[in-house]
Design an enzyme around this catalytic site. Structure first.
Site, PDB file in Angstrom:
ATOM      1  N   ALA A  19       4.048  -8.359 -13.714  1.00  0.00           N
ATOM      2  CA  ALA A  19       3.305  -9.202 -14.658  1.00  0.00           C
ATOM      3  C   ALA A  19       4.255 -10.013 -15.532  1.00  0.00           C
ATOM      4  CB  ALA A  19       2.379  -8.341 -15.522  1.00  0.00           C
ATOM      5  N   SER A  45       5.880   0.561 -13.108  1.00  0.00           N
ATOM      6  CA  SER A  45       5.078   1.089 -12.010  1.00  0.00           C
ATOM      7  C   SER A  45       5.018   0.101 -10.849  1.00  0.00           C
ATOM      8  CB  SER A  45       3.661   1.397 -12.501  1.00  0.00           C
ATOM      9  OG  SER A  45       3.687   2.398 -13.499  1.00  0.00           O
ATOM     10  N   SER A  46       5.268  -1.178 -11.145  1.00  0.00           N
ATOM     11  CA  SER A  46       5.260  -2.209 -10.101  1.00  0.00           C
ATOM     12  C   SER A  46       6.157  -1.820  -8.936  1.00  0.00           C
ATOM     13  CB  SER A  46       5.753  -3.548 -10.670  1.00  0.00           C
ATOM     14  OG  SER A  46       4.938  -4.007 -11.715  1.00  0.00           O
ATOM     15  N   GLN A  50       2.400   1.069  -3.644  1.00  0.00           N
ATOM     16  CA  GLN A  50       2.464   1.226  -2.192  1.00  0.00           C
ATOM     17  C   GLN A  50       1.385   0.438  -1.466  1.00  0.00           C
ATOM     18  OE1 GLN A  50       1.978   5.451  -1.871  1.00  0.00           O
ATOM     19  NE2 GLN A  50       4.151   5.890  -2.097  1.00  0.00           N
ATOM     20  N   GLU A 117      -8.887  -0.035   1.762  1.00  0.00           N
ATOM     21  CA  GLU A 117      -8.752   1.016   0.763  1.00  0.00           C
ATOM     22  C   GLU A 117     -10.121   1.360   0.191  1.00  0.00           C
ATOM     23  OE1 GLU A 117      -5.712   0.131  -2.112  1.00  0.00           O
ATOM     24  OE2 GLU A 117      -4.130   0.100  -0.606  1.00  0.00           O
ATOM     25  N   HIS A 232      -5.085   9.064  -9.873  1.00  0.00           N
ATOM     26  CA  HIS A 232      -5.036   8.851  -8.429  1.00  0.00           C
ATOM     27  C   HIS A 232      -5.324  10.174  -7.750  1.00  0.00           C
ATOM     28  CE1 HIS A 232      -3.801   7.592  -4.471  1.00  0.00           C
ATOM     29  NE2 HIS A 232      -3.682   6.354  -4.904  1.00  0.00           N
ATOM     30  N   ARG A 277     -12.222   6.128  -6.604  1.00  0.00           N
ATOM     31  CA  ARG A 277     -11.150   7.055  -6.933  1.00  0.00           C
ATOM     32  C   ARG A 277     -11.589   8.190  -7.858  1.00  0.00           C
ATOM     33  NH1 ARG A 277      -5.648   3.403  -7.671  1.00  0.00           N
ATOM     34  NH2 ARG A 277      -5.334   3.064  -5.434  1.00  0.00           N
ATOM     35  N   HIS A 336      -2.547   7.745 -13.221  1.00  0.00           N
ATOM     36  CA  HIS A 336      -1.996   6.674 -12.386  1.00  0.00           C
ATOM     37  C   HIS A 336      -2.141   5.288 -13.002  1.00  0.00           C
ATOM     38  CE1 HIS A 336      -0.799   4.626  -8.737  1.00  0.00           C
ATOM     39  NE2 HIS A 336      -1.953   3.994  -8.650  1.00  0.00           N
ATOM     40  N   ARG A 371     -10.948   1.258 -11.899  1.00  0.00           N
ATOM     41  CA  ARG A 371     -10.301   0.162 -11.179  1.00  0.00           C
ATOM     42  C   ARG A 371     -10.537   0.261  -9.677  1.00  0.00           C
ATOM     43  NH1 ARG A 371      -4.649  -0.456  -8.907  1.00  0.00           N
ATOM     44  NH2 ARG A 371      -4.595   1.798  -9.193  1.00  0.00           N
ATOM     45  N   SER A 376      -5.158  -4.348  -9.294  1.00  0.00           N
ATOM     46  CA  SER A 376      -4.256  -4.470 -10.441  1.00  0.00           C
ATOM     47  C   SER A 376      -3.140  -5.474 -10.198  1.00  0.00           C
ATOM     48  CB  SER A 376      -3.673  -3.108 -10.799  1.00  0.00           C
ATOM     49  OG  SER A 376      -3.186  -2.459  -9.649  1.00  0.00           O
TER      50      SER A 376
END
Length: 514
Positions: A19, A45-46, A50, A117, A232, A277, A336, A371, A376
Site C-alpha cells: 500500500a 504482511s504484504s 500467498q 478461494e 485465518h 473464513r 490474520h 473480508r 485486501s
C-alpha cells in the site's frame, strides 16, 4: 530532537508494504518521502501474502458478481458504494502493477491464470509463482521505488507520533538510530498494516500491533469496525511465532479439512471448505476445543503436484518435517487480517485534515464484518491510486510544527502483557465477562505513559467496539449473543469516546456492588 532537513513539506507515506509503495509510486513526479522501519516490505504482511489479488477479469466474471460475493462475505456491514467503487477499478489496478514491473502467472494461452478461494463464485485470484504473490509484488515494487527519482526512502526510521496543530496534521515524530527526529508536513498517508502481533497466534509480523491506527487515534481521527479481526482458518499448527500460513488457495484446489479421526467435518456446511473464513475458522476451533487436531489434506487432489502448484507452502511444510504430497497438514486458526481501522472515504481521506490512510490500517467499508479472500491486495492498490490522485492536486503548505522540539520520545512498545490480555479476551470467540475483564486490564495501561500504552490503546479499542456489538456477525462471535441483530450498522468512535465508554463500563459494576 533534530529536524529532518530537506524533506519538510513533502507528502509523507508511512509504511513500506504494498500500500505504501504503490501510493508513493502513483504520486510521481510529486516529491514524496516514504518512511519504513525496515527495508521495504521486510516487516509487512504484504511480503507473506500467498493467495493473490482478486480481480474480476475472466470472461465468465464481472465486477457486479465480485461485488455480490464481497457483500455476502461482509455479512451486511460493507459499504456497498465504497465496495463498488473499489471493485470496479480492478482492471486498472492490475494494469498499474504491471506498469511497475509485476508479472502475474499466465496459462498456456497467455491469459491470466486464475485461482479459486473461499466465498468467491468465480476463479478470479491472480497470483505470481504459484503461492509467491506477496514476495514477488514486494520485490517488483521495491525496485520501482528505488528507481523513482521523486521518492526519498527513509528506512530504519520508526514513526511514533502524528503531530497536530489547530486540528490539522503538522508533522511526524520519528525515532531511529540517531535518536528523535521531526518531519514537518501537512500531508501524511498512513499505510502501516495490521495488528496481528497483539495475539499469541498470528500469521503477521509479531511487532505489528496497529501502530498507524494508534497514532491516528491519538491525534483525534475516527476509527471504525475495530471489533472485526479475521482469523485465518489454516495456519500451520507447529511451534513458532509467527505461524506459517497455508493459503486458502490450497482448499480452492480441492484440499479438504479432516479431524484426528479422519472425518471431513465441513462436508455438510454450505460451501464446505470454501465457506467464508469466519465459518471455517470457528468450525476448526470447535474441533480443537473438543480435544482433537485438525488437518488440511491435499493428498488426493494435489498429491505429487503439490510442490509445483504451491512451492512456498511446500517448503514451509517440509521445514516442519511434513511432506504435504503424502501427509495431511496440521492447521489451526490464527489472527490474520483486521477489517477495521482509520475511517476513510473513497479517496483515502480520514476525519482528520491532512491524514489519508490506505491498506489494512484503513476502514474503507469494503470488507464489512468479514473480508472476502484476496480483496485486501486489490483494495491496497486501488486506494493507493485514489489517495495519490486526491493528494496530487493539493497545495503543499509548509510550516514547522510549533512546540514540538520539546516533545520526548515515548518508550519502546512492550506487547508482552497486552498480548496476554488480548489473546485471552478478544480472540475468535468472545463473551461479556471476557470483554469486560480485558477492558478493565487494558484501560489503565492505555492511560499510562508506560511501554504498554500504545498497544493497549488498540486492544482497548477492539474491546470497546466488541462490547458495544451485542450480536454475532462475521468475524465477531459472542457466546452470550450468538444471533445477528436486524438493522446492524458500523460504528465510528474517537479515542476520547472509547476511553469514556471504557471508564463507564468499569465503574458501573463497582457502583452496583457498593
Amino acid at each position: 530532537m533534530t529536524e529532518i532537513t530537506g524533506l519538510d513539506g513533502r507528502i509523507a507515506v508511512v509504511g513500506g508494504g504494498i500500500a505504501g509503495m504503490m501510493t508513493a509510486l502513483e504520486l510521481a513526479p510529486e516529491p514524496v518521502v516514504l518512511i519504513s522501519r525496515a527495508a521495504l516490505g521486510r516487516e509487512s504482511s504484504s511480503q507473506w501474502a500467498q493467495g493473490g489479488i482478486a480481480a474480476s477479469l475472466g470472461a465468465d466474471d464481472s465486477a457486479a458478481l465480485h461485488l455480490t460475493d464481497t457483500l455476502a462475505a461482509g455479512a451486511g456491514l460493507c459499504d456497498p458504494e465504497a465496495a463498488k467503487t473499489i471493485l470496479d477499478e480492478a482492471s486498472g489496478a492490475i494494469a498499474a502493477l504491471e506498469a511497475h514491473g509485476v508479472h502475474f502467472d499466465r496459462s498456456a494461452d497467455g491469459q491470466f491464470a486464475r485461482g479459486l478461494e473461499a466465498a468467491h463464485s468465480r476463479r478470479r485470484i491472480l497470483h505470481i509463482d504459484g503461492d509467491g504473490t506477496g514476495a514477488a509484488l514486494t520485490c517488483a515494487l521495491a525496485g520501482a521505488v528505488h528507481r523513482c527519482p521523486s521518492i526519498t526512502v527513509l528506512t530504519e526510521a520508526d514513526v511514533v507520533r502524528l503531530m497536530v496543530r489547530d486540528g490539522k496534521v503538522s508533522g511526524l515524530l520519528l525515532k531511529g538510530g540517531a535518536g528523535a527526529g521531526l518531519l514537518s508536513t501537512s500531508r501524511v498517508v498512513m499505510a502501516t498494516g495490521g495488528l496481528g502481533g497483539l495475539f499469541d497466534a498470528t500469521t503477521n509480523p509479531v511487532g505489528n500491533f496497529g501502530q498507524g491506527v494508534m497514532m491516528a487515534a491519538r491525534a483525534g481521527a475516527q476509527l471504525a469496525d475495530m471489533e472485526f479481526v479475521q482469523f485465518h482458518p489454516t495456519a500451520l499448527a507447529v511451534p513458532g511465532t509467527p505461524l506459517g500460513l497455508i493459503s486458502e488457495a490450497v482448499r480452492g484446489e480441492g484440499a479438504i479439512l479432516i479431524n484426528a479421526r479422519g472425518e471431513r467435518f465441513m462436508a455438510a456446511v454450505p460451501g464446505a471448505e470454501l465457506a467464508p473464513r469466519d465459518v471455517v475458522a470457528r468450525a476448526i476451533q470447535a474441533e480443537i476445543v473438543r480435544g482433537g487436531e485438525v488437518f488440511l489434506d491435499g493428498r488426493r487432489t494435489l498429491g505429487a503436484g503439490f510442490g509445483a502448484r504451491f512451492p512456498g507452502i511446500d517448503r514451509l511444510c517440509r521445514a516442519a518435517g511434513i511432506d504435504p504430497a503424502k501427509q495431511p497438514i496440521p492447521v489451526r486458526p490464527a489472527a490474520h487480517y483486521h477489517m477495521g481501522g482509520i475511517v476513510t472515504d473513497t479517496h483515502g481521506r480520514s476525519s482528520l485534515e491532512g491524514l489519508w490512510a490506505v491498506g489494512e490500517c484503513a476502514a474503507t467499508g469494503l470488507h464489512g464484518a468479514n473480508r472476502l479472500a484476496s480483496n485486501s491486495l486489490l483494495e491496497a492498490v486501488v486506494m493507493a491510486g485514489r489517495a495519490a490522485r486526491d493528494l496530487g492536486g493539493l497545495p503543499a503548505p509548509v510550516g514547522v510544527a510549533e512546540g514540538l522540539s520539546s516533545c520526548g520520545l515515548p518508550p519502546a512498545a512492550d506487547l508482552t502483557g497486552v498480548r496476554r490480555i488480548v489473546s485471552r479476551g478478544l480472540g475468535l470467540i468472545r463473551d461479556d465477562a471476557g470483554l469486560r475483564a480485558a477492558m478493565a486490564a487494558l484501560l489503565p495501561l492505555a492511560e499510562s505513559d508506560g511501554p504498554s500504552a500504545d498497544p493497549a490503546i488498540i486492544g482497548l479499542a477492539i474491546a470497546t467496539f466488541a462490547l458495544l456489538r451485542t450480536e454475532s456477525r462475521g468475524a465477531h462471535a459472542r457466546l452470550d449473543h450468538p444471533a445477528p441483530l436486524a438493522g446492524s450498522t458500523s460504528r465510528r468512535l474517537t479515542l476520547a469516546e472509547i476511553d469514556a465508554f471504557a471508564r463507564l463500563q468499569i465503574s458501573e459494576p463497582m457502583l452496583r456492588s457498593a
